[in-house]
Scaffold this active site. Sequence first.
Site, PDB file in Angstrom:
ATOM      1  N   GLU A 153     -20.934 -46.594 -31.140  1.00  0.00           N
ATOM      2  CA  GLU A 153     -21.199 -47.378 -29.820  1.00  0.00           C
ATOM      3  C   GLU A 153     -19.988 -48.511 -29.564  1.00  0.00           C
ATOM      4  OE1 GLU A 153     -25.190 -48.404 -28.667  1.00  0.00           O
ATOM      5  OE2 GLU A 153     -25.502 -46.188 -28.480  1.00  0.00           O
ATOM      6  N   GLU A 311     -27.770 -39.703 -30.240  1.00  0.00           N
ATOM      7  CA  GLU A 311     -29.093 -40.638 -30.391  1.00  0.00           C
ATOM      8  C   GLU A 311     -29.909 -40.522 -29.221  1.00  0.00           C
ATOM      9  OE1 GLU A 311     -28.636 -44.894 -30.559  1.00  0.00           O
ATOM     10  OE2 GLU A 311     -26.845 -44.550 -32.386  1.00  0.00           O
TER      11      GLU A 311
HETATM   12  C1  GAL Z   1     -28.094 -47.574 -29.825  1.00  0.00           C
HETATM   13  C2  GAL Z   1     -27.621 -48.158 -31.130  1.00  0.00           C
HETATM   14  C3  GAL Z   1     -28.643 -48.068 -32.070  1.00  0.00           C
HETATM   15  C4  GAL Z   1     -29.877 -48.612 -31.536  1.00  0.00           C
HETATM   16  C5  GAL Z   1     -30.379 -48.099 -30.542  1.00  0.00           C
HETATM   17  C6  GAL Z   1     -31.639 -48.502 -29.985  1.00  0.00           C
HETATM   18  O1  GAL Z   1     -27.394 -48.287 -28.585  1.00  0.00           O
HETATM   19  O2  GAL Z   1     -26.491 -47.394 -31.209  1.00  0.00           O
HETATM   20  O3  GAL Z   1     -28.091 -48.443 -33.208  1.00  0.00           O
HETATM   21  O4  GAL Z   1     -29.571 -49.892 -31.466  1.00  0.00           O
HETATM   22  O5  GAL Z   1     -29.430 -48.262 -29.513  1.00  0.00           O
HETATM   23  O6  GAL Z   1     -31.955 -47.894 -28.775  1.00  0.00           O
END
Ligand code: GAL
Length: 659
Positions: A153, A311
């Site tokens: 990110e 994710e």
């Molecule tokens: C994303 C990040 C992850 C984790 C996640 C939590 O932005 O890439 O490492 O922090 O959020 O929701």
Amino acid sequence: MSKRLAPRVNGLSYGGDYNPEQWPESVWAEDVALMREAGVTVVSLGIFAWAWLEPADGRYEFDRLDRLMDILHSGGVAVDLATATASPPAWFSVAHPESLPVDADGRTLTYGSRQAFCPSSTAYRRKALDLVEKLAERYKDHPALAMWHVHNEYACHNARCYCETSADAFRDWLRARYTGLDALNAAWGTAFWSQTYTDWAQVQPPRATVTSSNPTQLLDFRRFSSDAHLANFTAERDVLLRVSPDVPITTNLMAASCYELDYWQWAREMPVISNDHYVLAEHPTPPAAQTAYAADATRGLAGGGSWLLMEHSTSAVNWQPRNLAKAPGALLRESLGHVARGSEGAMFFQWRASRAGSEKWHSAMLPHAGTASKIWREVVALGGALGRLAEVEGSRVVAHVAILLDYSSGWAQEAPNQPSTDLHAFDEVKRWHAALWRAGIAADLVHPAADLSRYTAVLAPSLYLADDDAIANITGYSAAGGTLIVGPYSGLADRNDHIRPAPLPGAFHNLLGVRVEEHFPLPAGASVALDDGSSAAVWTEQLSVTEATVLASYLDGPVAGEPAITRFGEAWYLGTRLDDSSLQALLAAATGAPVTHHVPAQVEAVRRRHEGGNAYLFLLNHGDGPAVVDARGTDLLTGTAWTGPAEVPGRGVVVLREA
Ligand code: GAL
């Protein structure tokens, strides 16, 4: 059969961020056993493991990662191996204090969280690339390696840095863009407020000052900052391409939540497009519409082709004011909502819930409660479902409507001193998308200079700044007979954020057959009624028609009796911000685009199709009770062959291979 996104992954991608450095080795074997039970096919390994892999400057310790790669491989789990450069270790920040980010107020932000580095830091770049090279050399031939996961990110926490290093880099960037100071002064309009620069050394990032900074300086600094991060990505990518040319490479974007990077430029540099998406639990836009936007935006970045949801969350996150857990069934619908819109799998943050650290209350595939939990049962069920959907891989979503999104335009509009603080470009794009979503019409998000010829309708919800290429492209599309629908406060500025000459809207007045004389934004909370029954808020303007026909006029408000919605041939203009239901009605009628499938209101329908082959109708039932849909085919999830109307269980999903 189209090329697979990650050929070494067995089926659709299913898994999550795997952070074994947080656990004793004794847990790893159990992890792999449970991954098998859940049907996990791939994990993103070691995203924040820099300090674990290089505990001191130049001392690399890879033996534990070696063992993990082997264990995962023997368990049949492929690896999306991180370059681990997202969070520099404490030893690095102490040795290179100049690498720490500085905010606009001149505050140096220290380490102790993550991503605490200046994107223009040469020390950061050098050490990151050393690590990438070592990892690439060591694992390039490992049979578990399926993909490289560069960084994490980009710009999530350190989007813009205002330190001296950044100031130098910004000046270099500006020299490349403008060559001489005269051109920079002209582009920034520095004759205003005596801002003229006579020496490059005077030019600086838009640091805190007594009142508004120069808007073009702000805009260029955002462009520069996006490029600075992108240069870090391409530097890592190039090392990987040199050492392991055949391994796919990605970095996880945040297409629905990050407006710090010009993702159109990024997408051109990314071999594989992947995205992270977290629904906002208490947002007025329903989670399914948020999911649809994120997925459609990512598919746009992938040029309509394959992409991967890298994710999302199995249940609650830990960073919203109230972190609401997901209702039963939401996990499946949300994951398959992404798959329906082109994702080649569904990945999560993270595999096993952390016992310590900031994210210990973030849900995971394996929650603190262990396997005797709703989350685990749903995770196992999702693994099974994705296994049964393998044949959808490589199929594509076909949309007939394009929504234009431009980062520079949104950035220019985010500068202070606009006519109203209530009109937000990126929010408007989402709101128009949500209106189409409610109407059941599939849409692509595209760049204003992209090929528009295949679309029945093109929407420009908010295009305040339109450069000459965009204007030529949009005008050409309209001249060829395409339906164009333009929202308010569009077509006003050029690439330098200078207002285009009269008549307004400079870029589009001919095309739309209208003239805007003056903006009349509304007071907070005020609304206006239109004589076609719709209502609007936030924005009105004094509009007259030159060649267009008036479709609706204001009944009240500051410009009562004046035109609000116009049409000239197939070019529509909305001089106001219609409320959600009025907007939906207008777009459904004006786009002339077909709905994906006629379904009851609680059901969302999305179709993926193999070119010249099978089509798959995803039916997502967001209601509690069962729904009946007039569709035929075999449900890939249950094997049921529906010859009459298909029944979709409450909160459930049916994926029909259509007859
Ligand atoms: C994303 C990040 C992850 C984790 C996640 C939590 O932005 O890439 O490492 O922090 O959020 O929701």
